[in-house]
Design an enzyme around this catalytic site. Structure first.
Site, mmCIF file in Angstrom:
data_model
loop_
_atom_site.group_PDB
_atom_site.id
_atom_site.type_symbol
_atom_site.label_atom_id
_atom_site.label_comp_id
_atom_site.label_asym_id
_atom_site.label_seq_id
_atom_site.Cartn_x
_atom_site.Cartn_y
_atom_site.Cartn_z
ATOM 1 N N GLU A 10 -2.011 6.877 -9.252
ATOM 2 C CA GLU A 10 -2.753 5.729 -9.785
ATOM 3 C C GLU A 10 -4.151 6.100 -10.249
ATOM 4 O O GLU A 10 -5.099 5.322 -10.114
ATOM 5 C CB GLU A 10 -2.800 4.609 -8.728
ATOM 6 C CG GLU A 10 -1.414 4.071 -8.410
ATOM 7 C CD GLU A 10 -1.398 3.063 -7.274
ATOM 8 O OE1 GLU A 10 -2.474 2.821 -6.685
ATOM 9 O OE2 GLU A 10 -0.324 2.523 -6.977
ATOM 10 N N GLU A 31 6.806 3.782 -7.817
ATOM 11 C CA GLU A 31 6.342 3.173 -6.570
ATOM 12 C C GLU A 31 6.508 1.674 -6.705
ATOM 13 O O GLU A 31 6.044 1.065 -7.666
ATOM 14 C CB GLU A 31 4.886 3.516 -6.264
ATOM 15 C CG GLU A 31 4.422 2.912 -4.931
ATOM 16 C CD GLU A 31 2.986 3.269 -4.582
ATOM 17 O OE1 GLU A 31 2.637 4.454 -4.719
ATOM 18 O OE2 GLU A 31 2.218 2.373 -4.191
#
Length: 764
Positions: free
Chosen positions: A73, A151
């Site tokens: 991220e 995810e």
């Protein structure tokens, strides 16, 4: 470069491979030490750091990773760095290990680079997004790349979470053509109170007792994972905008979806009509049908109804229509909120390949030719127990050095067991903050142990600041012991000299032993407040004993023979309970002979609905006007309520609040009182109560809202989507969810066992 002994992930990887040697493995970095690339993650040292990690997994544990991510991220770097990483992996012998990028969110720069740079595109195997919900990217598939949800889930492992997880397998494919969905996390092994607590398919967060739970998400996983294998192929769907079925996958008229997976084949499935499940060849298939309603933390749920669904086999699937052997009966497994993964009698298939499945709302079923699926058995786990109220360790009972100490959880820095002259010790070894290589803001090195409910804890430890040859970054060196530390990664330290809580610290400059010791209180609202300090000679490589105890707003601290006794914290915010922690600066610090002594907690007040609270990870706020609280339901018989209470600890004010019990079925308020935070005494759990004018009956099976009216800018209350009080209640009343009233309607959010406030009731 790497310690191959720290943490439980290596062990988990080994255990997964033992059970299923064909399971695919995937690693992803969340950050790197500050020395990697001198704070430049995308550097040649960054590549070497990744390769060394892969070497750990291969050379120590005998496992070659199948997939590698880049950076969780965070910016995905440049095409040049990714190509260099791919070349380095190949040179190191990882020819078969493939790269997934960006492990976050898709941006136009990445798409354009993949479209225009052939070598970059060839270096990447899959584009993996996090929590995509409904963000299709057909251009990724057009380039021949895999498209994944790398995810997802991140939801409490109750039935609502299980429904979220089971639905994602189907609908990530239907909405976005994603062919892999990965859960965060597999096993939740984190202390209660830390953010996102319980976001795991299983729970195992009591290593001292051995207690664990196999949660419902395991069984909604099984509906796909026990009937397929890596490489199986989703059959195509019809027009998703019409919410009708078509070919092998689609949506159901009464809400929900179905997908069909078949073993890999080189012959694409033929186009077939509505309500037809097709396979190219071979006959085997698995059909997953879901009507699961529970919302995910980040993605919406759905509404469904009961319906009978008819399917017809064709295209060679099950031998229909013209195969020499036709399957006459199919396996059927179903899961709902009360019965997990139940095998039913086989489904009969008619001569034309049709069969029916009765589907009920908020359930999932799998129909398959695959045999051997089962609900596995496991021994009953040991009983759940709190962390021992008395605990001591000299760190000597470890076979390996450079491993994490038992029961400690690092929140910043790196604490590992070392051998020091034949004696095992705990050593903080990170000499610099991660800086630009971090995933999020890092506190000073801190490692926690114990329980967020501990009050009046006594901690003792020996500390030593190591020889200056190691101290190359910090002009001031320190080490310390803290108590009443809240479990929140968002507020622990973050650039301050100590974590939140109360700490006794020894510190010195790099070039002089003329140091000091001090006691400091740290809070999220008032920062660090030094309550006591005195000069102290702090030589390197010399043990110093620390002791600390706090009761209410008073503390007793001792450093060697120096005593600070019964000092009262003035004009500061002290947490009444929390974990015990060891802390240091970005310097080598050594710890030994660590002991804890905690008085067992008093029992809850007579008739208390709330039995225990963990407040450490709860978000404190005063940004809302209106009623907030929790939804409750009487479990058995009628419950008589005598008084209502609001929480008045941890600095959340002392004003007057209207507390109410209302009935959402008819909108009627059945009880209301004013609770004054300055007029009553706080009980052992932290609540102040006002008695009801007359007792109120809560009827079995009825849902009620227990709320407190809050005002923006007024007193604080606790709770948000990223951190709620962890509440254990009496069995007579179930805490269903958090609730609040906004824009003329009630909103139910989060999951069972959570509420805003928190609030309490005294029952007859």
């Amino acid at each position: 470069m790497h310690s191959c002994n720290q943490g439980y992930e290596f062990w988990l990887l080994q255990e997964a491979k033992r059970r299923n040697p064909q399971i695919l493995t995937y690693a992803l970095s969340w950050g790197a030490p500050g020395w990697v690339g001198n704070g430049t993650y995308y550097s040649s040292e960054g590549i070497a750091y990744h390769i060394e990690f892969m070497n750990c997994v291969r050379d120590v544990y005998g496992i070659t990773l199948d997939y590698m991510g880049i950076w969780n991220e965070r910016p995905w770097g440049t095409p040049e760095w990714v190509k260099e990483f791919r070349a380095a992996m190949t040179e190191a012998g990882y020819v078969g290990t493939q790269i997934v990028i960006p492990d976050g969110w898709l941006d136009k720069k990445l798409t354009a680079a993949l479209q225009t740079d052939d070598a970059f595109r060839e270096a990447v195997a899959a584009v993996g997004l996090h929590y995509p919900c409904n963000h299709p990217a057909p251009e990724i598939l057009d380039m021949g790349l895999k498209f994944w949800s790398s995810e997802d889930y991140s939801t409490v492992g109750d039935w609502a979470g299980a429904a979220c997880w089971g639905r994602l397998f189907n609908q990530n494919y239907l909405r976005m053509n994603m062919t892999s969905t990965i859960a965060w996390s597999l096993i939740w092994s984190v202390y209660p109170g830390l953010p996102y607590f319980g976001n795991g398919l299983m729970y195992a967060y009591e290593p001292w007792s051995g207690y664990y739970t196999v949660n419902y998400p395991i069984w909604t996983s099984a509906h796909t994972c026990q009937f397929t294998a890596p490489g199986w192929v989703f059959l195509a769907q019809g027009d998703p905008t019409k919410r009708t079925s078509g070919m092998g996958s689609g949506y159901l008229p009464g809400g929900g979806s179905f997908v069909t997976l078949v073993p890999p084949t080189s012959d694409p499935s033929p186009s077939l009509g509505n309500n037809t499940v097709a396979a190219a060849s071979g006959g085997d298939f698995s059909l997953v049908i879901e009507k699961l309603e529970g919302r995910c933390l980040r993605c919406a749920g759905q509404n469904t109804t009961n319906e009978t669904v008819q399917f017809q086999l064709s295209g060679g699937l099950g031998g229909y229509p013209d195969g020499p052997v036709k399957i006459k009966s199919l396996q059927l497994f179903c899961t709902n909120s009360t019965v997990p993964f139940l095998q039913h009698l086989g489904i009969d298939v008619s001569s034309d390949g049709t069969f029916q499945v009765q589907m009920y709302r908020d359930s999932i079923c799998t129909v398959s030719t695959v045999v051997g699926a089962r609900r596995g058995m496991h021994p009953l786990p040991p009983d759940s127990t709190p962390f021992p109220y008395s605990y001591a360790t000299g760190f000597d009972d470890y076979n390996n050095i450079s491993q994490q100490a038992r029961y400690f959880t690092d929140q910043g820095g790196s604490f590992v067991v070392f051998e020091d002259g034949g004696n095992h010790v705990l050593k903080q070894v990170a000499l610099a903050a991660p800086g630009k290589n971090q995933w999020t803001g890092n506190p000073f090195p801190t490692t926690m142990i114990g329980s967020g409910t501990w009050a009046n804890a006594q901690g003792e430890v020996l500390v030593m600041l190591d020889d200056p040859q190691w101290q190359s970054y910090s002009p001031v060196l320190f080490a310390g012991l803290c108590i009443n530390v809240p479990a929140s990664r968002w507020t622990t330290g973050h650039g301050s000299a100590t974590p939140e809580g109360i700490c006794v610290i020894v510190q010195r400059p790099l070039n002089s032993s003329a140091g000091q010791w001090m006691v400091a209180v740290q809070s999220s609202t008032k920062g660090q407040q030094v309550q006591y300090q005195a000069a102290l000679d702090v030589p390197f490589a010399t043990w110093i004993s620390l002791s600390l105890n706090a009761t209410g707003s008073s503390f007793v601290a001792k450093v060697n023979s120096n005593l600070a006794e019964n000092h009262t914290c003035s004009d500061c915010e002290m947490y009444g309970s929390g974990y015990i922690a060891l802390t240091s600066g970005w310097n080598m610090a050594t710890f030994d002979n660590f002991t804890i002594a905690v008085p067992p907690p008093p029992p809850p007040p007579k008739g208390s609905w709330v039995q225990s609270l963990v407040m450490g990870g709860a978000v404190r706020r005063n940004d809302f006007t209106g009623p907030v609280g929790g939804a409750v339901r009487a479990n058995s018989g009628t419950v008589q309520v005598l008084a209502l209470g609001r929480y008045y600890r941890h600095g959340n004010g002392g004003g007057v609040h209207q507390l109410s019990i209302s009935r959402p079925s008819d909108g009627k308020e059945i009880a209301t009182v004013a609770v004054n935070g300055t007029a009553g005494s706080v009980d052992d759990l932290g609540f102040i109560y006002t008695a009801l004018p007359s007792k109120v009956a809560l009827v079995q099976g009825e849902t009620y809202y227990l709320t407190s009216t809050e005002i923006t800018g007024g007193d604080y209350f606790f709770g948000s989507g990223s951190g709620n009080p962890s509440v254990t209640t009496a069995n007579s009343l179930v805490l269903l969810s958090s609730v609040y009233f906004f824009e003329k309607e009630w909103h139910n959010i989060d999951s069972e066992g959570t509420m805003y406030g928190p609030l309490n009731m005294l029952m007859e």
